[in-house]
Motif scaffolding. Sequence first.
Motif, PDB file in Angstrom:
ATOM      1  N   LEU A   1      75.773  25.790 -28.015  1.00 21.16           N
ATOM      2  CA  LEU A   1      76.248  27.139 -28.344  1.00 21.16           C
ATOM      3  C   LEU A   1      75.887  27.514 -29.781  1.00 21.16           C
ATOM      4  CD1 LEU A   1      79.714  27.087 -26.563  1.00 21.16           C
ATOM      5  CD2 LEU A   1      77.747  28.535 -25.973  1.00 21.16           C
ATOM      6  N   ALA A   2      76.005  26.562 -30.691  1.00 23.91           N
ATOM      7  CA  ALA A   2      75.642  26.811 -32.085  1.00 23.91           C
ATOM      8  C   ALA A   2      74.142  27.092 -32.212  1.00 23.91           C
ATOM      9  CB  ALA A   2      76.048  25.629 -32.961  1.00 23.91           C
ATOM     10  N   ALA A   3      73.327  26.328 -31.489  1.00 25.69           N
ATOM     11  CA  ALA A   3      71.880  26.546 -31.523  1.00 25.69           C
ATOM     12  C   ALA A   3      71.525  27.917 -30.954  1.00 25.69           C
ATOM     13  CB  ALA A   3      71.152  25.442 -30.749  1.00 25.69           C
ATOM     14  N   PHE A   4      72.163  28.291 -29.853  1.00 27.61           N
ATOM     15  CA  PHE A   4      71.906  29.615 -29.281  1.00 27.61           C
ATOM     16  C   PHE A   4      72.331  30.713 -30.249  1.00 27.61           C
ATOM     17  CE2 PHE A   4      72.181  27.672 -24.824  1.00 27.61           C
ATOM     18  CZ  PHE A   4      70.805  27.637 -24.680  1.00 27.61           C
ATOM     19  N   ALA A   5      73.467  30.549 -30.904  1.00 25.47           N
ATOM     20  CA  ALA A   5      73.936  31.562 -31.858  1.00 25.47           C
ATOM     21  C   ALA A   5      72.930  31.748 -32.987  1.00 25.47           C
ATOM     22  CB  ALA A   5      75.306  31.176 -32.415  1.00 25.47           C
ATOM     23  N   GLN A   6      72.470  30.634 -33.543  1.00 28.87           N
ATOM     24  CA  GLN A   6      71.480  30.720 -34.622  1.00 28.87           C
ATOM     25  C   GLN A   6      70.168  31.286 -34.083  1.00 28.87           C
ATOM     26  OE1 GLN A   6      72.014  30.297 -37.839  1.00 28.87           O
ATOM     27  NE2 GLN A   6      69.920  30.898 -38.273  1.00 28.87           N
TER      28      GLN A   6
END
Length: 122
Positions: free
Chosen positions: A74-79
């Motif tokens: 989720l963090a990778a997708f957000a970035q």
Amino acid sequence: MTTAIIANLEKMLDGPRDGALLRYSLGNEWLKAGNPAQAAGCFRAAIEYDAKYSAAWKLLGKALAENGEIEAALAAFAQGIHVAEARGDVQAAKEMGVFARRLRKQLGESGSKAEGQPGAKA
């Protein structure tokens, strides 16, 4: 399982052709071979070469999700959404948004966390 393509790509690491595209390609092959952990390392390396490589962010999220690292995905997708939107890569941003929503649904979440919206924490 190491394939011939993976072996050939790995021979080019740390050479004159090493860079974001090589690391992305190697990660993609590791993902196809069923090794998302190895793939994630390659996508992270691709991003180190080019932090604005939205396709690498997208596949990093996918690899992390396949490896069971949902919060990291989720963090990778957000970035990745942030990067893609800044570059005008609307399609990649939309795809990562869809992937993130699916992961949050799996987790039973309903908020906007890690969706790439301004102020969202990843």
